[in-house]
Design a protein around this motif. Structure first.
Motif, PDB file in Angstrom:
ATOM      1  N   ARG A   4       0.764  -1.402  -0.036  1.00  0.00           N
ATOM      2  CA  ARG A   4      -0.136  -0.036  -0.205  1.00  0.00           C
ATOM      3  C   ARG A   4       0.733   1.323   0.029  1.00  0.00           C
ATOM      4  O   ARG A   4       1.985   1.365   0.675  1.00  0.00           O
ATOM      5  CB  ARG A   4      -0.878  -0.078   1.288  1.00  0.00           C
ATOM      6  N   GLY A  42       1.234 -10.209  -2.608  1.00  0.00           N
ATOM      7  CA  GLY A  42       2.392 -10.102  -1.766  1.00  0.00           C
ATOM      8  C   GLY A  42       2.754  -8.799  -1.396  1.00  0.00           C
ATOM      9  O   GLY A  42       2.807  -8.283  -0.437  1.00  0.00           O
ATOM     10  N   GLY A  45      -0.088  -6.654  -1.771  1.00  0.00           N
ATOM     11  CA  GLY A  45      -1.324  -6.946  -1.038  1.00  0.00           C
ATOM     12  C   GLY A  45      -1.444  -8.452  -1.901  1.00  0.00           C
ATOM     13  O   GLY A  45      -1.113  -8.812  -2.912  1.00  0.00           O
ATOM     14  N   GLU A  48      -6.121 -12.590  -4.008  1.00  0.00           N
ATOM     15  CA  GLU A  48      -6.792 -13.986  -4.300  1.00  0.00           C
ATOM     16  C   GLU A  48      -8.146 -14.144  -3.896  1.00  0.00           C
ATOM     17  O   GLU A  48      -9.064 -14.980  -4.326  1.00  0.00           O
ATOM     18  CB  GLU A  48      -5.854 -14.911  -3.857  1.00  0.00           C
ATOM     19  N   GLY A 320      -8.140 -14.494   2.336  1.00  0.00           N
ATOM     20  CA  GLY A 320      -8.301 -15.707   1.996  1.00  0.00           C
ATOM     21  C   GLY A 320      -7.735 -16.824   2.952  1.00  0.00           C
ATOM     22  O   GLY A 320      -8.551 -17.600   3.193  1.00  0.00           O
ATOM     23  N   LEU A 337      -1.409  -4.039   8.299  1.00  0.00           N
ATOM     24  CA  LEU A 337      -1.039  -2.756   8.718  1.00  0.00           C
ATOM     25  C   LEU A 337      -2.173  -1.921   7.876  1.00  0.00           C
ATOM     26  O   LEU A 337      -2.180  -0.885   8.511  1.00  0.00           O
ATOM     27  CB  LEU A 337       0.205  -2.648   8.030  1.00  0.00           C
ATOM     28  N   ARG A 341      -7.193  -2.170   3.791  1.00  0.00           N
ATOM     29  CA  ARG A 341      -7.246  -3.791   3.251  1.00  0.00           C
ATOM     30  C   ARG A 341      -7.999  -4.527   4.352  1.00  0.00           C
ATOM     31  O   ARG A 341      -8.513  -5.724   4.131  1.00  0.00           O
ATOM     32  CB  ARG A 341      -5.864  -3.994   3.008  1.00  0.00           C
ATOM     33  N   ASP A 362       0.639  -2.717  12.841  1.00  0.00           N
ATOM     34  CA  ASP A 362       1.999  -3.287  12.346  1.00  0.00           C
ATOM     35  C   ASP A 362       2.080  -4.713  13.291  1.00  0.00           C
ATOM     36  O   ASP A 362       2.270  -4.495  14.425  1.00  0.00           O
ATOM     37  CB  ASP A 362       2.966  -2.248  12.670  1.00  0.00           C
ATOM     38  N   ALA A 363       2.071  -5.707  12.452  1.00  0.00           N
ATOM     39  CA  ALA A 363       2.530  -6.924  13.093  1.00  0.00           C
ATOM     40  C   ALA A 363       3.524  -6.911  14.244  1.00  0.00           C
ATOM     41  O   ALA A 363       3.642  -7.505  15.121  1.00  0.00           O
ATOM     42  CB  ALA A 363       2.645  -8.074  12.090  1.00  0.00           C
TER      43      ALA A 363
END
Ligand SMILES: C[S@@+](CC[C@H](N)C(=O)[O-])C[C@H]1O[C@@H](n2cnc3c(N)ncnc32)[C@H](O)[C@@H]1O
Length: 497
Positions: A4, A42, A45, A48, A320, A337, A341, A362-363
Motif C-alpha cells: 500500500r 504479496g 497485497g 486472491e 483468503g 497494517l 485492506r 503493524d504486526a
C-alpha cells in the motif's frame, strides 16, 4: 508484491515502482463486486480472495485516475465522455492500449483500471484480456515485428503493433479486422500517431504472414534479477518451463466452503478454465466459496488449524487465509497494517458467514494477551510467484526491493516466533519465486533460533515434488503441468522449542 502507499509508515513495500519507459523491441526480455480486480498479491497485497484495494494499489489507482482522458495511451480522446455513453467501435482495443501505456509508466494492470472509465463491463473485460495477452506473449510479437521495423517506433505505436500482432497470430483474429482497427486507432490518435498509420498498415499486413515466426519464438524471459537466482537454484530447463507456464496464464481456482463449481484438485481447491466469469458462477453471494489460487490455499493446509486453537494471521488482508482458518474453527485474530485492506477481510468474512478478531496494526508491534497455538505469516514479498496472473510484473518491478523485503520478512519471523507457546507452530509463506525470500530465509531463521525445527509435511498428504530437502513446500508455475499449473509459493511449518 502488492502493498500500500496509503500507509504513512515507510517500508520496503512502500518503495516506488520502477518506471519503465518501453518494452525493448529488440530484446525478448523482457469485477467488482464478486471477485477481485486482481491486483498482484504479496508485495502490494493479495488479490486472491476479495475485492482488491490494497493501499499501494489504491494510491497508484489515484495517480492513474488523475491522468487526463486519453493521456495514458493512444486512441480517441475520452474528453467529454460520460460513463454509459456509447463507446467507439474499437473501445476495448483503445482501453487495452491505455492499460499498456499505464504499465509502461510503472502501474499494474489493476492499478490502471481507472483508465477504462467509460467502457461497459464487457468492453472492460475484453480490454483487460487484450492487454494481458499482449504482455504475456510480448516476446513473440517482438520477434515478428523486429525484422519488419526499419526504426523503433514510438512506444504508443509499438503497443498498437504488438496488440494487433497478438490478436492476429495469438488469438486467431482475422487479419483484416485487426489491421483495420489498428489503422483506425492510429488515425484517431494525435498528429504523430496519425503520421504512423501508413507504417502500421504496411507492417501489420506483412506481420499477418508471420505465423511461423510467432510459433517458433520463445516465451518471454524472466527479468535478469529473477532469472539468475531461479537458474542457480533449479537450472535452465526449469527456468524455461516456468517462463512457458507464465505465458500460458492461470485458471480460476476457488476454495470451497459449500457447494462449489469446478473440477476438484488433489489439494481440495476447485478449478475452472481461465477467463471464467466469476460473477456468473453459482454460490458467490451465498458465500459457498472464494477465489484463491490453489497454491495460496496451501499455507493454511500445512498449518492444519484445529477447532478452538488460538491463531493469529499476521498479514491477513484481503483475507483468503483468514477465511480458511476461521472455517476450520480456530479462534483467529487477523492483523494487517492497512485499515483499508483489513476492511476487505471483514467484508469477505461476512460474505461467507465467518468471524475473526480484527486488528489494524503493524504486526511487529502487536502482541496477544496469551501465547498462541499457531501463527500464519503470509509475509509481504516480491509476488514473483504470481506472474502467471500478473504478466506486467516483470516489466514494472526490479530486484531493488528484495533486500528490504528479506529484512522485513526476517523481523516478522522473529516476532511471530515470540508470540507462540512452546511447541506452537509458525507457518511462514511467501508467493515468491526468489529463493532469498524462501529457501534462504528459512536457512537464516534456523541459524538465528537454536532449537527451532522444521516439521516436515506428511509425504502421504503432499505432492512429493513439492517437498524440499529442508522439509518446506516449494510450488512453482511449472508444477502440475497437466492440471494447469499453480502459483509459486514457499511454505514452511516451524515448531518453537
Ligand atoms: C501477501 S499479502 C497477505 C495476503 C493474505 N494473507 C491473504 O491470504 O489474503 C501481505 C499483506 O501484508 C500486509 N503487511 C505488510 N507489512 C505488514 C506489517 N508490518 N504488519 C502487518 N501487515 C503487514 C499488507 O498490507 C498486505 O495486506
Amino acid at each position: 508484491m502488492d502493498k500500500r502507499d496509503d500507509q504513512p509508515k515507510p517500508g520496503p513495500e512502500a518503495r516506488p515502482l520502477r518506471r519503465q519507459r518501453a518494452v525493448p523491441a529488440e530484446t525478448p526480455q523482457g469485477a467488482p463486486p464478486p471477485p477481485p480486480a486482481a491486483a498482484p498479491p504479496g508485495y502490494l497485497g493479495q488479490e486472491e480472495s476479495a475485492r482488491e484495494s490494497s493501499g499501494k494499489d489504491a494510491g497508484k489507482r489515484r495517480r492513474t485516475d488523475r491522468r487526463r482522458p486519453g493521456e495514458a495511451g493512444q486512441g480517441p480522446s475520452r474528453k467529454g465522455k460520460r460513463p454509459g455513453q456509447a463507446a467507439t467501435p474499437h473501445a476495448a482495443r483503445s482501453g487495452a492500449l491505455r492499460l499498456l501505456a499505464a504499465v509502461r509508466e510503472g502501474a499494474t494492470l489493476a492499478e490502471a483500471e481507472g483508465t477504462l472509465g467509460e467502457l461497459s463491463p464487457p468492453e472492460r473485460a475484453r480490454a483487460r484480456r487484450l492487454a494481458a495477452a499482449t504482455l504475456r506473449h510480448r516476446s513473440r510479437a517482438e520477434a515478428v515485428l523486429a525484422p519488419l521495423l526499419v526504426r523503433r517506433p514510438r512506444p504508443e505505436t509499438l503497443d498498437l503493433l504488438q496488440l494487433a500482432v497478438t490478436e492476429m497470430l495469438g488469438q486467431g483474429e482475422a487479419p483484416h479486422g485487426a489491421v483495420n482497427a489498428a489503422v483506425a486507432l492510429a488515425r484517431a490518435g494525435g498528429p504523430k500517431a496519425k503520421a504512423a498509420a501508413g507504417m502500421v498498415n504496411a507492417v501489420l499486413r506483412r506481420a499477418a504472414e508471420a505465423q511461423a515466426v510467432w510459433d517458433a519464438a520463445p516465451s518471454p524471459r524472466l527479468p535478469g534479477w529473477l532469472r539468475s537466482p531461479v537458474v542457480a537454484r533449479w537450472g535452465e530447463v526449469t527456468a524455461l518451463a516456468i517462463e512457458a507456464a507464465h505465458e500460458r496464464g492461470a485458471p480460476l481456482d476457488l476454495t470451497p466452503h459449500g457447494a462449489t463449481p469446478g473440477e476438484a484438485l488433489p489439494t481440495g481447491s476447485h478449478r475452472l478454465p481461465a477467463g471464467t466469469q466469476v460473477t456468473a458462477l453459482p454460490g458467490y453471494a451465498e458465500g459457498q466459496w472464494w477465489v484463491q489460487d490453489a497454491a495460496a490455499a496451501l499455507p493454511v493446509r500445512l498449518l492444519a488449524p484445529q477447532a478452538g486453537e488460538l491463531v493469529a494471521d499476521l498479514c491477513a488482508a484481503p483475507g483468503g487465509k483468514t477465511m480458511q482458518l476461521a472455517a476450520a474453527g480456530a479462534r483467529v485474530t487477523a492483523i494487517d497494517l492497512s485499515p483499508q485492506r483489513l476492511a476487505l477481510v471483514a467484508e469477505n468474512l461476512a460474505r461467507v458467514g465467518l468471524s475473526a478478531g480484527m486488528v489494524a496494526a503493524d504486526a511487529l508491534d502487536w502482541r496477544p494477551e496469551a501465547p498462541l497455538d499457531a501463527v500464519l505469516l503470509d509475509a509481504p514479498c516480491s509476488a514473483t510467484g504470481t506472474i502467471r496472473r500478473h504478466p506486467e510484473l516483470p516489466l514494472i518491478r526490479d530486484g531493488a526491493m528484495i533486500p528490504d523485503l528479506v529484512r522485513l520478512q526476517a523481523r516478522l519471523i522473529d516476532h511471530a516466533l515470540s508470540l507462540l507457546r512452546p511447541g506452537g507452530r509458525l507457518v511462514y509463506a511467501v508467493c515468491s519465486l526468489h529463493p532469498a525470500e524462501g529457501e534462504a530465509q528459512l536457512d537464516a531463521a534456523l541459524a538465528r533460533h537454536p532449537g527451532l525445527r522444521v516439521e516436515r509435511p506428511d509425504p502421504a498428504q503432499w505432492d512429493a515434488d513439492w517437498i524440499t530437502g529442508a522439509g518446506a513446500i516449494r510450488t512453482r508455475p511449472d508444477h502440475w503441468p497437466d492440471l494447469g499449473g499453480l502459483d509459486g509459493f514457499f511454505i514452511v511449518r516451524l515448531i518453537r522449542p
